[in-house]
Design an enzyme around this catalytic site. Structure first.
Site, PDB file in Angstrom:
ATOM      1  N   ASP A 471       0.962  -1.267  -0.127  1.00  0.00           N
ATOM      2  CA  ASP A 471       0.122  -0.103  -0.115  1.00  0.00           C
ATOM      3  C   ASP A 471       0.914   1.397  -0.161  1.00  0.00           C
ATOM      4  O   ASP A 471       2.067   1.007   0.568  1.00  0.00           O
ATOM      5  CB  ASP A 471      -0.782  -0.132   1.300  1.00  0.00           C
ATOM      6  CG  ASP A 471      -2.501  -0.700   1.166  1.00  0.00           C
ATOM      7  OD1 ASP A 471      -2.475  -1.146  -0.086  1.00  0.00           O
ATOM      8  OD2 ASP A 471      -2.982  -0.487   1.996  1.00  0.00           O
ATOM      9  N   THR A 473      -0.297   4.686   1.514  1.00  0.00           N
ATOM     10  CA  THR A 473      -0.717   5.292   2.651  1.00  0.00           C
ATOM     11  C   THR A 473      -0.203   4.604   3.888  1.00  0.00           C
ATOM     12  O   THR A 473      -0.517   3.563   4.110  1.00  0.00           O
ATOM     13  CB  THR A 473      -2.030   5.794   2.572  1.00  0.00           C
ATOM     14  OG1 THR A 473      -2.496   6.328   1.412  1.00  0.00           O
ATOM     15  CG2 THR A 473      -2.238   6.662   3.702  1.00  0.00           C
ATOM     16  N   ASP A 793      -4.304  -2.521   5.047  1.00  0.00           N
ATOM     17  CA  ASP A 793      -4.583  -1.977   6.125  1.00  0.00           C
ATOM     18  C   ASP A 793      -6.497  -1.946   6.231  1.00  0.00           C
ATOM     19  O   ASP A 793      -6.767  -2.213   7.281  1.00  0.00           O
ATOM     20  CB  ASP A 793      -4.309  -0.739   6.568  1.00  0.00           C
ATOM     21  CG  ASP A 793      -4.275   0.333   5.473  1.00  0.00           C
ATOM     22  OD1 ASP A 793      -5.061  -0.048   4.435  1.00  0.00           O
ATOM     23  OD2 ASP A 793      -3.876   1.383   5.600  1.00  0.00           O
TER      24      ASP A 793
END
Length: 1243
Positions: A471, A473, A793
């Site tokens: 990912d 972020t 996440d």
């Protein structure tokens, strides 16, 4: 266990009835939580008036929550129970000892030792020994005969040693798991309101009456009733098996159940049942919560419950494995109790799934070595017996004398013991031990490196990783968002503007919009340390906006106090399909105002006005929009900023209330307030970590929901994209267009064209991430199969995390769902921790190889020496007890010493091994054979010429109870010395020269080698009769040590021979290729949990038997499934076409996209196509075939340039027209429960 907790429940009920303090008893609440929907509402209405009444009875306030006073909390715990489910009792040390005693070889040894003991006490009456043949002869002193029992006793003693060591290892392993377990549980926190303050408390502290805030991605920790909700949708598949998301509202269905996942929205609930009284707890108790199967300590208890519940409902994890057999119909009957019980029983009997590459290779190797050892030992015994019989009865021509029988039996027992000893030495029971020690040690150390390992084998798989899909972020960036640029009042500010420069009317709308249209759980808190940065709590993008309002010198909290969450009229929460969030307020004059925020390129398309420099709205035409995109959004994005558009819309009172369910109409005609650029700086340590990965042969790919310019800018900053490289950066839409054929089906060949060059996938949906991961894992373009790690996440990352070989979830930003699906949790959310995980994983692999290199040398030498010695001299040069000591050195101690080598940076300089690399490389084979030759030469020289060299008596051909000889002691001592020095050689497996490199960094290694040396001195000098040793002189010791040291010098000679010349050397220990396992078995393996190898070795016989039975059952089931479903799936699929686990889902008929939550897309291009809003709603509505939407190719055509909006392709497109050959089938009654929808279930 189950009974205790049950009686506990009963007692607490009794107490509750006496305890009149609360207006409702445990029993009432329990029965209330068993109801659903309308029934539940009626019950609440009858008993409590309304939900407010229920809160009053529980002495809780919906706004301020509980007072939070310790006395009150304690009282609630005593009356209603605590929120934890009592774990299973750990195995006691004695149980572990008993288990270690079950080892077959040890049992054989024990029996032999006892027989030998019994016989040594038997004295033949007056028969003259001489009559019994030469071997029995020899003048025996009285005390020599007395000492006959020593050997048997010594064997028993050494067996006890081995057992205690094994048991102790298991015990410490279990203790570690429990520690890990409790740590995972303590880390789980939940947000509740106490005393008017929103605080986070550990899940176990939640009590009945607490007001809990639930939000997207939570795993509900207790049962409760909804007080206030915004667009709340729950996945209750873990309890009901229905994979459709259930909408929760106060009016229709306010019951929230523990163990279910929040898939969308947010809200507040009052907790009504915790722990063993919650729905999860009840099921868990029914299944005998305590006594779960043996080796799941490392699974979260929650996960056990999930699995149990799934067993109960038949929504098993493998529902998609079974899907290909059309067995949806077969699966429903499991809801009956018998079904559940049968399932449970079966589960207990089967071997557990073997997930890890390494474990597979090792088990296979151990079995092969064991078989070879068995053959050798059998031959040894046969040869000894034959030689003895021939010699005594044929050459010496003796009759069989009754009086001599015990003596003959003693001989046979002695031969048998020698045979068993050969077997003990040959069987590498240290292998599973070495793996366990190495993994457990690594896991413990990885905690310090911020890796919380949930599944042991993930640690070792990570060492083979060839690709990481990360990912952006929070993993590559700091996840500390700040607004750094803004386009507001027709001006692009490169810094945050001064509040004076913005018209006040615009500012008011902006601040109001930010305050109410960010989740109320998101806040900015004062810094923990003086002078630190303010803490950001909740969604970081929203934190940036709240921070922006503070930078504009306005206080968002004042607005939130004035408009509490209960007063919000309607909330459309953010999800991966909408890509925007909207909140509706009802104004005083009866009109409505809606605030929206979302990805700028999506939201700007919905704007038809924009606020100007004087605060008035003016028309915003497509041409203006293109200007803004070119002049504002693209420059921001190219600097790596995430652009968010804030807009609003008024619904005048005169038009009446709009139809809130028609989202496409609601979210259009907006007025743009401003566009902000949010910066999320790259973590300083990431570029270096990524460089290390690339050097180690691992490709890092970035998969993000951000737009492509931002993604490209960040990828360049991180070093994922290097200037001048030929790589692809794609958007989700374009990616989907390239991997699908005309029919819209995903084709592996098309993915294979893209993935090797793909580095950045932007604007991707969770499904794209899953498709990419699956495509890379299944790919066979490169000869080395890819091992993929994924970080995630969000709840939506669940499928990709599950699919990946190793899933990393974020410990701080990650949702419970993501953590549940992952293998390793990064406690600091940092990419550089992944590099540490790779290092540790490679280290595990190397440790095992080092151990093997050492172990196999000893095995080969010891077996050959015992075998040839026995054949030539009718007696093994190495006695049983000595063999056991050697076995202890090489198995237990060596596995400790070699498995705990700390990793070095050098591990990151080589390419990953991949799935099929053999455990024993050519270099290692060269070392094993080379050292083996040296040791055999030395041992045989000593054995047959030692008496001449050292000028001592020969130890060959001694009679039965002869005293130990110096000769054989020297042989034994030299043998052990050579092992000790070879242990140092074994530290390097890639042919390095310097074997002492970094030896002092590993204290365990040094202390074990030194300790073994000391014990060896004691054994030789003072071991005497039990160890068949005689004290040696200094000279003899020096010679033994020198011969041992020779193996180091010889090691240098071996490493000078280039391996490339030795083509004839074979490698060994290849992994089991997926294709070698028959389908049915694979399918079983899919269902199983992890495996414990030691246990598996023990239960081999049982397992084979059960597996046979089970395979027959599976076959019958498959046949039935085919009979019942052949008409539906004519010609689609034959079970044989599944050659590997990874192919299970490549076939388009059962594609995973179908489990996407189908929320209508808000995007003008597909507003028209999307007539049916929810495909997976109840079947009657589905029964009419949905009008097929145009295929992706045609959809994408009108929007030239391909706008970076949501990819329409993975939503409603294939769902209706390419599912099955005949259209009517889409409406088969089983649709909602069918496996097509049950992917989310497997989360």
């Amino acid at each position: 266990m189950a009974n205790n907790s049950y009686s506990g429940v009963k007692n607490s009920m009794v107490e509750a009835n006496h305890d009149g303090d609360f207006g409702c008893t445990l029993k009432e609440l329990r029965s209330l939580m068993e109801l659903r929907g309308a029934e539940a509402l009626n019950q609440i209405g009858e008993s409590y008036g309304d939900i407010q009444g229920l809160c009053n009875r529980l002495k809780s306030s919906p706004i301020d929550g509980l007072s939070g006073q310790p006395a009150d909390i304690e009282k609630r715990k005593t009356v209603f129970g605590q929120n934890f489910i009592p774990p299973k009792k750990p195995k006691t040390f004695l149980q572990l000892v008993w288990e270690a005693l079950q080892d077959v070889t040890l049992i054989i040894l024990e029996v032999a030792a006892i027989v030998s003991l019994g016989l040594s006490f038997y004295k033949p009456p007056d028969a003259k020994r001489e009559n019994c043949g030469r071997a029995a002869g020899g003048v025996e002193d009285e005390n020599e005969a007395e000492a006959g029992w020593i050997e048997g006793a010594a064997i028993l003693l050494s067996v006890i040693c081995v057992v205690l060591v094994t048991a102790f290892n298991d015990w410490s392993k279990e203790k570690q798991f429990r520690g890990l377990q409790s740590r995972i549980e303590q880390e789980q926190k939940f947000t509740v309101v106490r005393g008017g303050q929103v605080i986070q408390i550990p899940v176990a502290e939640i009590v009945v009456g607490d007001i809990a805030q639930v939000k997207y991605g939570d795993l509900l920790p207790a049962d409760g009733v909804l007080i206030q909700g915004n667009d709340l949708k729950i996945d209750e598949s873990s309890l009901t098996g229905e994979s459709d998301h259930v909408k929760k509202t106060q009016e229709k269905d306010p019951m929230l159940l523990s163990g279910t996942h929040v898939m969308e929205g947010s809200g507040k609930m009052v907790v009504t049942a915790v722990g063993v009284n919650s729905q999860t707890g009840i099921i868990f108790t029914l299944l005998g919560g305590g006594e779960d199967d043996d080796d799941e300590e490392d699974e979260k208890k929650k996960e056990k419950e999930e699995k149990k519940k799934q067993k109960k409902t038949g929504a098993t994890e493998s529902s998609y494995t079974k899907a290909q057999y059309g067995a949806a119909m077969e699966m429903q009957p499991l809801n009956s109790d018998e079904g559940a019980d049968a399932e449970e029983k079966k589960k207990a009997n089967l071997p557990k799934k073997e997930k890890s590459v390494l474990q597979g290779k090792l088990t296979k190797l151990a079995v092969q070595i064991g078989k070879a050892g068995l053959v050798m030992s059998a031959i040894t015994v046969i040869i000894l017996v034959v030689l003895f019989v021939v010699d005594t009865f044929w050459i010496q021509n003796l009759p069989w004398d009754k009086a001599c029988t015990p003596i003959y039996i003693q001989f046979f027992v002695k031969f048998f013991i020698i045979g068993v000893t050969v077997l003990v030495v040959a069987v590498p029971e240290g292998l599973p031990l070495a793996v366990t020690i190495s993994l457990a040690y690594s896991v413990k150390k990885m905690m310090k490196d911020n890796n919380l390992v949930r599944h042991l084998d993930a640690c070792e798989t990570m060492g083979n990783a060839t690709a990481i899909c990360s990912d952006k972020t929070g993993t590559l960036t700091m996840n500390r968002m700040t607004v750094v640029q803004a386009y507001i009042a027709e001006k692009h500010y490169k810094q945050v503007p001064e509040p004076e420069s913005i018209p006040s009317s615009t500012l008011d709308i902006l601040i109001l919009g930010i305050a109410v249209n960010c989740a109320y759980t998101t806040k900015i808190m004062p810094p923990e340390k003086e002078g630190g940065l303010p803490r950001q709590v909740g969604n970081k993008t929203e934190c940036a906006l709240l921070g922006f309002s503070s930078d504009l010198k306005r206080d968002y909290q004042a607005i939130r106090t004035e408009i509490p969450e209960e007063k919000l009229y309607k909330v459309y929460t953010f999800n991966s399909v909408r890509k925007s969030m909207s909140t509706v307020l009802k104004m005083a004059d009866g009109s409505y105002r809606m605030f929206s925020k979302g990805a700028s390129e999506i939201l700007l398309k919905k704007c038809y006005k924009i606020l100007t420099a004087n605060g008035e709205p003016k028309v915003f035409r497509p041409r203006d929009r293109d200007d803004v995109v070119k002049k504002v959004i693209e420059p921001m994005a190219s600097e790596g900023l995430r652009t968010i558009c804030l807009a609003y819309r008024d619904f005048p009172a005169s038009e009446g209330e709009p139809d809130w369910d028609n989202e496409n109409d609601i979210l259009s005609g907006l007025t743009c307030i401003c566009v902000v650029g949010i910066e999320d700086p790259v973590r300083p340590e990431v570029p270096d970590a990524i460089r290390k990965c690339q050097r180690a042969g691992i490709t890092v790919r970035m998969v993000t929901g951000d737009n492509i310019n931002t993604a490209r800018a960040i990828a360049s900053k991180c070093g994922i994209l290097q200037p001048g490289d030929d790589f692809l950066c794609l958007e989700g839409k374009e990616f989907n267009r390239r991997i699908r054929n005309e029919k819209g089906e995903i084709e592996q060949e098309r993915i294979d064209k893209i993935w090797p060059k793909l580095r950045v996938l932007a604007r991707s949906s969770p499904t794209d991430k899953h498709t990419l991961v699956k495509g890379i894992i299944d790919s066979t373009v490169i000869e080395q199969r890819q091992v993929v790690a994924v970080t995630g996440d969000g709840t939506n990352d669940g499928p990709a995390l599950k699919k990946a070989d190793v899933g990393f979830a974020m410990g701080i930003a990650g949702t419970d769902v993501a953590k549940e699906a992952s293998d390793i949790i990064l406690t600091d959310d940092n990419f550089s921790s992944i590099v540490k995980a790779v290092m540790w994983g490679r280290n595990v692999y190397d440790s095992i190889s080092k151990f093997l290199q050492f172990q196999l040398t000893v095995n080969v030498v010891a077996v050959i020496v015992a075998f040839t010695g026995a054949c030539i001299t009718q007696d093994s040069p190495l006695k049983a007890v000595q063999m056991l000591w050697v076995n202890l050195i090489m198995d237990t101690f060596a596995s400790l010493a070699l498995a705990t080598e700390p990793p070095t940076e050098a591990l990151l300089l080589r390419k990953p091994y991949g799935r099929n690399k053999p455990l024993i490389s050519r270099t290692m084979m060269k070392n094993i054979l080379g050292q083996g030759v040296y040791q055999l030469v030395i041992i045989f020289s000593l054995l047959f010429a030692g008496e001449k060299l050292f000028d001592i008596d020969s130890g060959r051909n001694t009679p039965l109870h002869a005293p130990p000889s110096e000769h054989y002691t020297i042989v034994f001592n030299t043998f052990v010395m050579m092992q000790l020095f070879n242990e140092i050689n074994a530290r390097k497996i890639h042919g390095e020269r310097n074997v002492f490199d970094g030896i002092f960094n590993n204290l365990i290694f040094c202390s074990i080698v030194f300790g073994t040396f000391i014990i060896q001195i004691i054994i030789v000098q003072f071991g005497g009769k039990p160890f068949s040793c005689v004290a040696l002189t200094i000279d003899q010791w020096l010679w033994c040590t020198f011969l041992g040291f020779g193996s180091l010098l010889w090691g240098q000679v071996i490493s000078s021979i280039p391996t490339s010349r030795l083509k004839f050397l074979k490698t060994a220990g290849h992994g089991t290729q997926k294709e070698e396992i028959p389908d049915e078995e694979l399918e079983e393996l899919e269902d199983m949990d992890e495996i414990d190898h030691a246990e598996r070795e023990l239960r081999r016989g049982q397992i084979l038997w059960f597996r046979g039975l089970n395979r027959i059952q599976t076959q019958i089931r498959v046949v039935n499934a085919f009979r019942s479903s052949i008409s539906l799936y004519e010609g689609l699929e034959k079970p044989e076409s599944r050659t590997s686990i990874h192919n299970f889902m490549t076939h388009p008929e059962f594609r995973i996209e179908d489990s996407e939550p189908h929320i209508p897309l808000i995007d003008d291009t597909d507003a028209e196509d999307d007539a049916p809003t929810k495909r997976n709603s109840a079947s009657p509505r589905n029964a009419t075939p949905t009008p097929p939407s145009p295929s992706p190719a045609t959809t994408a055509a009108p929007t030239t340039p391909v706008s970076p909006s949501i990819n329409q392709n993975n939503n409603a497109v294939e769902s209706s027209n390419h599912l099955l050959p005949e259209p009517p089938i889409t409406g088969t009654p089983s649709a909602p429960g069918s496996p097509l929808h049950s992917l989310e279930t497997s989360l």
